[in-house]
Each structure stands twice: as C-alpha cells, then as structure tokens.
Design an enzyme around this catalytic site. Structure first.
Site, mmCIF file in Angstrom:
data_model
loop_
_atom_site.group_PDB
_atom_site.id
_atom_site.type_symbol
_atom_site.label_atom_id
_atom_site.label_comp_id
_atom_site.label_asym_id
_atom_site.label_seq_id
_atom_site.Cartn_x
_atom_site.Cartn_y
_atom_site.Cartn_z
ATOM 1 N N LYS A 1 0.845 -1.198 0.000
ATOM 2 C CA LYS A 1 0.000 0.000 0.000
ATOM 3 C C LYS A 1 0.876 1.243 0.000
ATOM 4 O O LYS A 1 1.913 1.298 0.692
ATOM 5 C CB LYS A 1 -0.893 -0.008 1.238
ATOM 6 C CG LYS A 1 -1.849 -1.188 1.290
ATOM 7 C CD LYS A 1 -2.898 -1.112 0.191
ATOM 8 C CE LYS A 1 -3.889 -2.270 0.304
ATOM 9 N NZ LYS A 1 -4.973 -2.149 -0.676
ATOM 10 N N HIS B 1 -9.900 -8.188 -7.819
ATOM 11 C CA HIS B 1 -9.825 -7.791 -6.411
ATOM 12 C C HIS B 1 -10.630 -8.829 -5.622
ATOM 13 O O HIS B 1 -11.694 -9.263 -6.071
ATOM 14 C CB HIS B 1 -10.445 -6.404 -6.262
ATOM 15 C CG HIS B 1 -10.652 -5.962 -4.847
ATOM 16 N ND1 HIS B 1 -11.852 -6.137 -4.173
ATOM 17 C CD2 HIS B 1 -9.811 -5.361 -3.973
ATOM 18 C CE1 HIS B 1 -11.733 -5.641 -2.947
ATOM 19 N NE2 HIS B 1 -10.511 -5.168 -2.801
HETATM 20 MG MG LIG Z 1 -6.847 -2.221 -4.014
#
Ligand SMILES: [Mg+2]
Length: 365
Positions: free
Chosen positions: A169, A300
C-alpha cells in the site's frame, strides 16, 4: 428444480490484527449473503464482502426485495433472474453499491447450485482454462500501518515461501515515505519478483503523475487505484504519461464503467470483483469485454478468493489472482496454496460452503 427457501446472514470473521490502507481500517471481514435452498435438496451459498459498515442494508435488500422474487424459480434461469432483480423495485436507488452487492450474493448462490447440480466445480462449468494451478500475488504483508521493518520482513518471507509477486500500500501523507517503503521492499525481494503498489484512490492527477514517474525506477508491475474511481479522464491521462500500467476495478459496479475505462485506454489491468459487480453473470461479461481489448483481468478479492479462484481458472485473459487469507477458517474447502499457486478445487460447487462451527461462532444476524 425450484427455489424453496432464501435465508440471509451476516457473518463477521475477525482478522489477526488491525489492518490499514490509505482509506480504510479493518478489524474483521464481513460477509453478508444468503443460503438458497431448492426442492432437490441443494443449498447454494453466496456472499459479498466488506469491512462491515452497511452490511445490514445488504441483508435487508436480500430479505425484503430479492428473496420474494426468487421463491419458486429455477436457478438455471440465472440470467433472467439477474435482469429482473436489477430492474426490479430498487432500480431507481440501485445499480451500484448496496443493491449490486446484494445481487452479487444472490447470483453467486445460484451459480453454486448450478455447479452442484452438474456435479462439477464452478471452474469446470464455466469451461476451465487452467485445470492445475493459479498464480497468485500476496497482498497481506504490505499494509500502510505496518512499520518499514514489518513491511520488509513480511514481503521477504512471502518470496521465501514461493510467491511470485507482492503488493504494498502507498498513499502516505508524505509521498517520500511511500518512495522509501517501495525502495526498501524492492531491495529486499530482488528484481525477479512482481511488485505492485496501491494508493486506494487518495492521489490527485498531478500527485499521481509526479510520484508514479518517480516510482518507475523500481519497475512497478502496476499502479492501483491512484485516483477517484469515477475519474476516467484522469486515469486516461496517467495511463498515457506513465510506463507503469494502471490497475483498477474494485470500486466499479457494472460492465458499462469497465467499457468506458477500457475503450478510453484508462485501465490496463481490470480488477473486477465478483462480490461487487453483480456476481458471476456480470463478471464473465466484463472479463469477455476485456478480452476483446487484450486487457488482462486480475480480480480484487472481496470474496477472499473462494469464488474467484474458479473464475480465474476458467478465464484465458486472467493471468493471476490476489491472495489475502483473512477468512479461510470460515469455509469447508478453503483455498489451498502451494508456493504461491492455488491448487484448483475438485468439489462440485463454488467453494462457498461454510463450516457450521464457524458460522455459529461468527454469525451476527
Ligand atoms: Mg486495491
């Protein structure tokens, strides 16, 4: 075959520790959904996935608006049923978000029933493309609330365990922190491992241009959700300016959004999520649309891989799946991974059947 009963549920499975990215904090993964029973004794299980907020709204849509439309119907009429639910009494407030996630749960349960009735795993019903193993990349060590040490230790461990790729991230308050974290991870995992970065929508287009270009020295496999998910023009500009491919799709809810992204060259890796786009019926349409433009689909995993392992196994333009092992204990047949590759399941159905002890423990409604 006829549907005789629809029972909805909300199940909240705790996560081993609190997890954060640039826009969310997670303490558990919630799976609102339904069990659909037929007069032939088959029970289909379908669910969607989210961090918890709004799960009761999804359950209410199933109970109040979808269940009455399902009773007495044949699950093999899934496309007809899909259209009726999409264009039913909720269409004015729906077509995305709550109603589409509820529709996803119903649609997945219907496909689960069809695969069980056919006596084959879902990937086979869909015309299997990869009957042996599916390549995955590991997202579960790259969280934004991990210290730099934890980040490096976790991603290095995944590589030792055989994963061919990892995602971390980004989207820190200071982009230089992102730069330092990406640099440290690339040095730790070496050049041969795929490295993806995910900003979870927090950048504006100028920030994304600037920092997307700076990060290219670490040969990033894709930049995920750099901008607001409705900003097609912004993503198109980024896709033109960056060498790094743009990936997105977890915040898109139907094929028309994907069509507009794909035809404007604004997405280069489609991340359609079966738990958001209205289930398997719509996911397959989106994957086929992407195939027409030679765009890969790497879902996802709002389902935490159980259903989408089948979809990737059945889709030639789906080269890989995300790996997040948060709710494996919920299922009778949890995803099996060896050296970063999922072993494709044999049991008939969509691998959504839940363990009764886990349901008893974690069901909240
Ligand atoms: Mg994502």
């Amino acid at each position: 075959m006829k549907i005789t009963k629809v029972e909805s549920f909300i199940i909240r499975t705790p996560i081993r520790r609190d997890i954060g990215d640039s826009t969310h904090m997670f303490t558990h993964w919630s799976t609102p959904g339904c069990w659909i029973t037929t007069d032939e004794g088959l029970i289909g299980t379908g669910y969607t996935g989210l961090e918890g907020n709004g799960e009761e709204l999804i359950k209410q849509v199933i109970d109040q608006y979808y269940a009455p439309k399902l009773l007495g119907r044949d699950p093999f009429e899934v496309k007809r049923i899909w259209e009726e639910l999409q264009w039913g009494r909720l269409h004015w407030i729906g077509r995305a978000g709550v109603t589409q996630m509820a529709l996803s749960a119903v649609d997945i349960a219907l496909w689960d029933i069809m695969a069980q009735a056919a006596g084959v795993p879902l990937w086979k019903l869909l015309g299997g493309d990869k009957p042996q193993a599916i390549k995955t990349y590991n997202t579960d060590g790259g969280w934004l609330n991990w210290t730099l040490d934890e980040l490096v230790t976790d991603t290095r461990r995944f590589v030792e365990q055989g994963w061919p790729g990892v995602k971390i991230k980004i989207g820190s308050a200071d982009p230089w922190d992102d730069y330092r974290r990406v640099k440290a991870v690339r040095e730790a995992i070496g050049d041969d491992i795929l490295l993806m970065v995910d900003a979870n929508m927090v950048w504006d287009v100028n920030t994304a241009c600037l920092w997307g270009k700076r990060l290219e020295e670490f040969h990033i496999h894709w930049l995920e959700e750099p901008l607001h998910p409705d900003d097609i023009a912004g993503h198109a500009r980024l896709a033109r300016e960056l060498v790094t491919p743009i990936a997105l799709g977890e915040n898109l809810y139907h094929r028309y959004s994907f069509r507009d992204y794909i035809t404007t060259g604004a997405v280069e890796v489609v991340q359609a999520d079966v738990t958001r786009v209205g289930g398997i019926t719509e996911w397959v349409r989106i994957a086929n649309l992407a195939a027409c433009f030679n765009v890969p689909v790497v879902p996802h995993v709002g389902d935490m891989m159980q259903i989408q392992q089948h979809l990737v196994a059945a889709t030639p333009n789906a080269p890989m799946l995300e790996y997040i092992p948060w709710i494996l204990d919920l299922f009778e047949d949890p995803v099996v991974v060896e050296r970063g590759h999922i072993k494709v399941p044999d049991r008939p159905g969509a691998s959504t059947r839940m363990r009764s002890d886990s349901v008893e423990r974690w069901r909240v409604s």
